[in-house]
Write a protein that holds these residues in place. Structure first.
Motif, PDB file in Angstrom:
ATOM      1  N   GLY A   1       0.801  -1.223   0.000  1.00 28.67           N
ATOM      2  CA  GLY A   1       0.000   0.000   0.000  1.00 28.67           C
ATOM      3  C   GLY A   1       0.824   1.258   0.000  1.00 28.67           C
ATOM      4  N   TRP A   2       2.103   1.141   0.396  1.00 28.59           N
ATOM      5  CA  TRP A   2       3.001   2.299   0.414  1.00 28.59           C
ATOM      6  C   TRP A   2       4.000   2.272  -0.743  1.00 28.59           C
ATOM      7  N   ASP A   3       3.740   1.430  -1.708  1.00 31.26           N
ATOM      8  CA  ASP A   3       4.659   1.257  -2.839  1.00 31.26           C
ATOM      9  C   ASP A   3       4.249   2.195  -3.978  1.00 31.26           C
ATOM     10  N   GLU A   4       5.156   3.054  -4.374  1.00 28.27           N
ATOM     11  CA  GLU A   4       4.881   4.026  -5.438  1.00 28.27           C
ATOM     12  C   GLU A   4       4.541   3.328  -6.753  1.00 28.27           C
ATOM     13  N   ARG A   5       5.062   2.133  -6.951  1.00 27.08           N
ATOM     14  CA  ARG A   5       4.758   1.400  -8.186  1.00 27.08           C
ATOM     15  C   ARG A   5       3.327   0.901  -8.199  1.00 27.08           C
ATOM     16  N   GLN A   6       2.760   0.643  -7.038  1.00 31.95           N
ATOM     17  CA  GLN A   6       1.370   0.209  -6.937  1.00 31.95           C
ATOM     18  C   GLN A   6       0.418   1.387  -6.817  1.00 31.95           C
ATOM     19  N   PHE A   7       0.846   2.401  -6.088  1.00 29.48           N
ATOM     20  CA  PHE A   7      -0.010   3.560  -5.823  1.00 29.48           C
ATOM     21  C   PHE A   7       0.779   4.847  -6.046  1.00 29.48           C
ATOM     22  N   PRO A   8       0.709   5.423  -7.253  1.00 25.49           N
ATOM     23  CA  PRO A   8       1.382   6.692  -7.503  1.00 25.49           C
ATOM     24  C   PRO A   8       0.988   7.742  -6.458  1.00 25.49           C
ATOM     25  N   ARG A   9       1.971   8.535  -6.049  1.00 26.71           N
ATOM     26  CA  ARG A   9       1.780   9.539  -4.989  1.00 26.71           C
ATOM     27  C   ARG A   9       1.285   8.832  -3.717  1.00 26.71           C
ATOM     28  N   CYS A  10       1.980   7.756  -3.381  1.00 29.62           N
ATOM     29  CA  CYS A  10       1.504   6.850  -2.326  1.00 29.62           C
ATOM     30  C   CYS A  10       1.471   7.504  -0.954  1.00 29.62           C
ATOM     31  N   ASN A  11       2.240   8.563  -0.723  1.00 25.54           N
ATOM     32  CA  ASN A  11       2.232   9.215   0.579  1.00 25.54           C
ATOM     33  C   ASN A  11       1.087  10.201   0.746  1.00 25.54           C
ATOM     34  N   GLU A  12       0.314  10.398  -0.300  1.00 25.36           N
ATOM     35  CA  GLU A  12      -0.784  11.362  -0.248  1.00 25.36           C
ATOM     36  C   GLU A  12      -2.120  10.640  -0.037  1.00 25.36           C
ATOM     37  N   PHE A  13      -3.037  11.349   0.613  1.00 24.85           N
ATOM     38  CA  PHE A  13      -4.375  10.827   0.886  1.00 24.85           C
ATOM     39  C   PHE A  13      -5.278  11.214  -0.277  1.00 24.85           C
ATOM     40  N   LEU A  14      -5.459  10.285  -1.212  1.00 27.85           N
ATOM     41  CA  LEU A  14      -6.163  10.563  -2.469  1.00 27.85           C
ATOM     42  C   LEU A  14      -7.259   9.525  -2.693  1.00 27.85           C
ATOM     43  N   PRO A  15      -8.433   9.706  -2.096  1.00 27.19           N
ATOM     44  CA  PRO A  15      -9.526   8.740  -2.292  1.00 27.19           C
ATOM     45  C   PRO A  15      -9.938   8.593  -3.743  1.00 27.19           C
ATOM     46  N   GLU A  16      -9.665   9.609  -4.564  1.00 27.27           N
ATOM     47  CA  GLU A  16     -10.043   9.543  -5.981  1.00 27.27           C
ATOM     48  C   GLU A  16      -9.460   8.317  -6.675  1.00 27.27           C
ATOM     49  N   ARG A  17      -8.329   7.835  -6.182  1.00 26.47           N
ATOM     50  CA  ARG A  17      -7.676   6.698  -6.846  1.00 26.47           C
ATOM     51  C   ARG A  17      -8.571   5.456  -6.851  1.00 26.47           C
TER      52      ARG A  17
ATOM     53  N   LEU B   1     -11.975   5.556  -7.261  1.00 26.94           N
ATOM     54  CA  LEU B   1     -13.202   5.746  -8.031  1.00 26.94           C
ATOM     55  C   LEU B   1     -13.162   4.921  -9.309  1.00 26.94           C
ATOM     56  N   ARG B   2     -14.321   4.733  -9.887  1.00 31.52           N
ATOM     57  CA  ARG B   2     -14.472   3.771 -10.975  1.00 31.52           C
ATOM     58  C   ARG B   2     -13.550   4.057 -12.154  1.00 31.52           C
ATOM     59  N   HIS B   3     -13.304   5.327 -12.447  1.00 35.70           N
ATOM     60  CA  HIS B   3     -12.484   5.649 -13.622  1.00 35.70           C
ATOM     61  C   HIS B   3     -10.988   5.578 -13.325  1.00 35.70           C
ATOM     62  N   ARG B   4     -10.588   5.264 -12.094  1.00 37.57           N
ATOM     63  CA  ARG B   4      -9.197   5.021 -11.706  1.00 37.57           C
ATOM     64  C   ARG B   4      -8.246   6.090 -12.273  1.00 37.57           C
ATOM     65  N   PRO B   5      -8.357   7.335 -11.788  1.00 37.48           N
ATOM     66  CA  PRO B   5      -7.540   8.422 -12.341  1.00 37.48           C
ATOM     67  C   PRO B   5      -6.042   8.253 -12.116  1.00 37.48           C
ATOM     68  N   PHE B   6      -5.638   7.411 -11.180  1.00 33.91           N
ATOM     69  CA  PHE B   6      -4.209   7.201 -10.935  1.00 33.91           C
ATOM     70  C   PHE B   6      -3.760   5.816 -11.394  1.00 33.91           C
ATOM     71  N   GLY B   7      -4.548   5.189 -12.247  1.00 32.82           N
ATOM     72  CA  GLY B   7      -4.175   3.893 -12.781  1.00 32.82           C
ATOM     73  C   GLY B   7      -4.895   2.746 -12.091  1.00 32.82           C
ATOM     74  N   ASN B   8      -4.843   1.579 -12.722  1.00 27.77           N
ATOM     75  CA  ASN B   8      -5.499   0.400 -12.171  1.00 27.77           C
ATOM     76  C   ASN B   8      -4.853  -0.033 -10.851  1.00 27.77           C
ATOM     77  N   ILE B   9      -5.645  -0.672 -10.017  1.00 25.25           N
ATOM     78  CA  ILE B   9      -5.179  -1.130  -8.715  1.00 25.25           C
ATOM     79  C   ILE B   9      -5.311  -2.649  -8.652  1.00 25.25           C
TER      80      ILE B   9
END
Length: 472
Positions: free
Chosen positions: A361-377, A379-387
């Motif tokens: 969950g803290w891996d930048e490769r899995q979650f871009p901008r991983c240190n930020e609190f971004l609930p948008e990631r 949402l259905r359209h996955r603005p920060f890429g697939n999870i």
């Protein structure tokens, strides 16, 4: 933003950095432990062990149950493995996870939450800061909620005149003592294996109190069910459904109830504390949640409904992001029952495999901008890429998934909805710290500031539609 990296986290992260995503470690007197950081590898382990998902047995709880004649050497789904675990788990999971059964408690959960906020409103100073430990109040809220399910009644946690020897006070103390003793017994040196230590006796005493309480409730329910046996319109609550489940004894049901009360108290209140903290620290996110709530709940009159909760796309994304950024535990564990080939490594039967979900969950490769609190990631359209589906699994996965997940999520959505619909949240102190004993728990006292807010009135249907499209 990540403030809860205890020394153990630093140690594990360093291991992955030096040795790669699969690390074998050996501690004196312990079986081999394999740490896995990649969600792809976690998914493979979960699939390979899905038919017999064995995990560590929670030895203290198992011993406390085995030496108590009431339990007849059956420790319940929290600690058992194999056939005995599946015998009970296969019977309880469908009723407990059934959405209709969970929704049946929503009206009462909503009322508990409103009562909680009414109580909190009287415990603030002139600046709106709550003057008592907020975590203790959240414990009362979560206990009151879970007792709606486990005991089919309210226990009166918010009564300001409770005496120290009153039944609600004793249940509250037993639930908290049980979880604290459980976590301490399962951590550290485990001296209770040698002699009955004070903390082990606390586990036994609190378990006994909860057992007696649940047994009394079950006896009353069984009597009531006999009286209603010929009523065609009779609706059974969750525990009553379990009591009629073929293959489950009333002691099986009592054991499940006993586990549900402390398990659904501390874990949910800890999760709620982190959730409110991250919202208070992120005004942008808080505002977006409030806009969604104003649209869905309107003026907030009447009870929150299941249909309304289903519309809270962004609110639900907030909880997912909360559990990614400040996860409740390291991740699920599996004890291998056969040799497994993982990549170019052979993992041997008997080894423990810890799926370090927190690290992914803290891996930048899995979650871009991983240190930020971004609930948008989320949402259905996955603005920060697939999870990846196994990149964040705070409730575990598969048949070993937390059986109370839907109950806990409903409580947390309701708390978030009612709190932010009424108040603006602020946190005016240093970063929240958490301790680790089996799970992560916030270090108190917690101090939130709650100020009344003016709800947004939607000027046009088009504006509301714009919000809904954003939250899809």
């Amino acid at each position: 933003m990540i403030t809860d990296k205890e020394s153990s986290y630093h140690y594990f992260l360093k291991l992955f950095k030096v040795h790669g995503p699969i690390v074998k470690v050996k501690y004196p007197g312990q079986p081999v432990l394999v740490l896995i950081s990649r969600p792809e590898d976690a998914e493979k382990i979960l699939k390979l062990t899905q038919d017999n998902p064995v995990r560590n047995e929670m030895e203290a709880l198992k011993m406390a149950r085995y030496i108590n004649p009431f339990y007849e050497k059956k420790a319940g789904i929290v600690t058992e493995n194999g056939e005995e675990w599946w015998r009970v788990r296969s019977k309880v999971q469908a009723p407990v996870l059934k959405p209709k059964n969970v929704h049946n408690y929503l009206k009462d959960v909503d009322q508990v939450t409103l009562d909680f906020l009414d109580r909190i409103s009287t415990l603030r100073n002139s600046e709106g800061e709550v003057t008592v430990d907020f975590l203790e109040e959240l414990n009362k809220w979560s206990l009151e909620c879970i007792c709606l399910v486990a005991l089919n009644q309210r226990v009166g946690c918010f009564d300001p005149n409770l005496s120290p020897d009153s039944e609600p006070t004793l249940i509250i103390k037993a639930a908290i003592d049980f979880m604290n003793a459980f976590k301490e017994c399962e951590s550290g040196l485990k001296l209770w294996k040698i002699f009955p230590s004070k903390i082990f006796r606390q586990l036994q005493d609190s378990m006994q109190k909860l057992t007696e309480t649940c047994e009394t409730v079950v006896q009353r329910m069984e009597s009531d069910m006999q009286k209603r046996a010929h009523d065609p319109d009779c609706q059974l609550n969750l525990v009553e459904q379990l009591l009629q489940e073929p293959g489950l004894s009333h002691k099986d049901v009592i054991t499940f109830m006993v586990d549900l009360i402390p398990g659904g108290t501390n874990t949910t209140s800890d999760n709620a504390a982190v959730l409110l903290y991250l919202l208070a620290k992120n005004p942008r996110v808080q505002t977006k949640v409030q806009e969604e709530l104003d649209y869905v709940l309107g003026n907030g009159s009447g009870n929150v409904t299941a249909h309304q909760l289903a519309q809270l796309s962004y609110t639900k994304a907030v909880l997912k992001e909360c559990n990614r950024l400040m996860p409740p535990m390291f991740g699920p564990m599996r004890i291998l029952q056969e040799d497994i080939l993982l990549g170019r490594y052979i993992l041997q039967k008997g080894w423990s495999v810890l799926l370090m979900n927190a690290c992914s969950g803290w891996d930048e490769r899995q979650f871009p901008r991983c240190n930020e609190f971004l609930p948008e990631r989320w949402l259905r359209h996955r603005p920060f890429g697939n999870i990846h589906p196994c990149a964040s699994i705070p409730f575990s996965h598969g048949t070993r998934m937390c059986v109370g997940r839907r109950i806990a999520e409903q409580e947390l959505y309701t708390l978030m909805a009612r709190t932010l619909h009424r108040y603006n949240l602020e946190w005016k102190h240093g970063d929240m710290e958490r301790t680790f004993m089996h799970v992560f728990s916030p270090k108190g006292p917690l101090r939130f500031t709650l100020t009344e807010r003016k709800r947004k009135q939607w000027s046009s249907p088009q504006a509301a539609i714009g919000l809904r499209l954003l939250s899809q």
